[in-house]
Scaffold this active site. Structure first.
Site: not given
Ligand code: URA
Length: 212
Positions: A107, A111, A203, A206
């Protein structure tokens, strides 16, 4: 559940309890990963609820019988990298003969649009049930792009499995791919201005891989 709605939220107490542990910021990486594996199996159980069946003649120790078995080609699991990989192992334990594909999308943080960097898919996608997996359905941009790719590669019967969904992502998927049912453990409130799901769990990549 005999037919899948566009969005199915699995409200089973075990799923909800495990999800709460995963949301907790103090849950360590190893525990997070194990919980994701466990939830992936419970979600996979739901999403495979109405697979096509046939019968096979077998002999039990007592008598012959026509016993139910899965029909058709092996299903295909497609992980949307990298976080999708956290869902793969658990599902493969349930469906060990599934074929596995990978779609690499990251991602763009400015953007929020998906950029493709990898794609390797099983053959004969048009004859398989394809389950695309990604823990977080946030803006829906990556999911829509991944499903676009699957359809361009011939897939016709696609389902989407995620851990958490935001209303924005569900709406985007419904608009772009109304034929693709979604199974998730929770529909959260919204996205924040960085595109994170609120309340979410942070995330997912992560947290499962211990990166930052
Ligand atoms: N991707 C993630 O890992 N967490 C989110 O909250 C949104 C996208």
């Amino acid at each position: 559940m005999s037919t899948l709605e566009h969005l199915t939220v699995v409200r089973h107490p075990l799923v909800q309890h495990k999800l709460t542990l995963m949301r907790d910021r103090d849950t360590p990486t190893a525990v997070f990963r194990q919980l994701l594996r466990e939830i992936s199996q419970l979600l996979a159980y739901e999403i495979t609820d109405n697979l096509a069946m046939t019968t096979r003649r077998i002999d039990t120790p007592v008598c012959p019988m026509d016993a139910p078995v899965l029909d058709g080609r092996k299903l295909a699991l497609v992980s949307i990298l990298r976080a999708g990989n956290g869902l793969l192992d658990g599902i493969l334990e349930l469906v060990p003969s599934a074929r596995v594909g990978f779609v690499g999308l990251y991602r763009d943080e400015k953007t929020l649009e998906p950029v493709q960097y990898y794609c390797k898919l099983p053959s004969e996608l048009d004859e398989r049930l394809v389950i695309a997996v990604d823990p977080m359905l946030a803006t829906g941009n990556s999911s829509v792009a991944a499903i676009d790719l699957l359809k361009q590669s011939g897939a016709k019967d696609i389902r989407f499995l995620c851990l958490l969904a935001a209303p924005e992502g569900v709406a985007r998927m419904k608009e772009a791919h109304p034929d693709v049912p979604i199974v998730t453990a929770a529909l959260d409130e919204r996205l924040d201005d960085r595109g994170y799901i609120v309340p979410g769990l942070g995330d997912a990549g992560d947290r499962m891989f211990g990166t930052k």
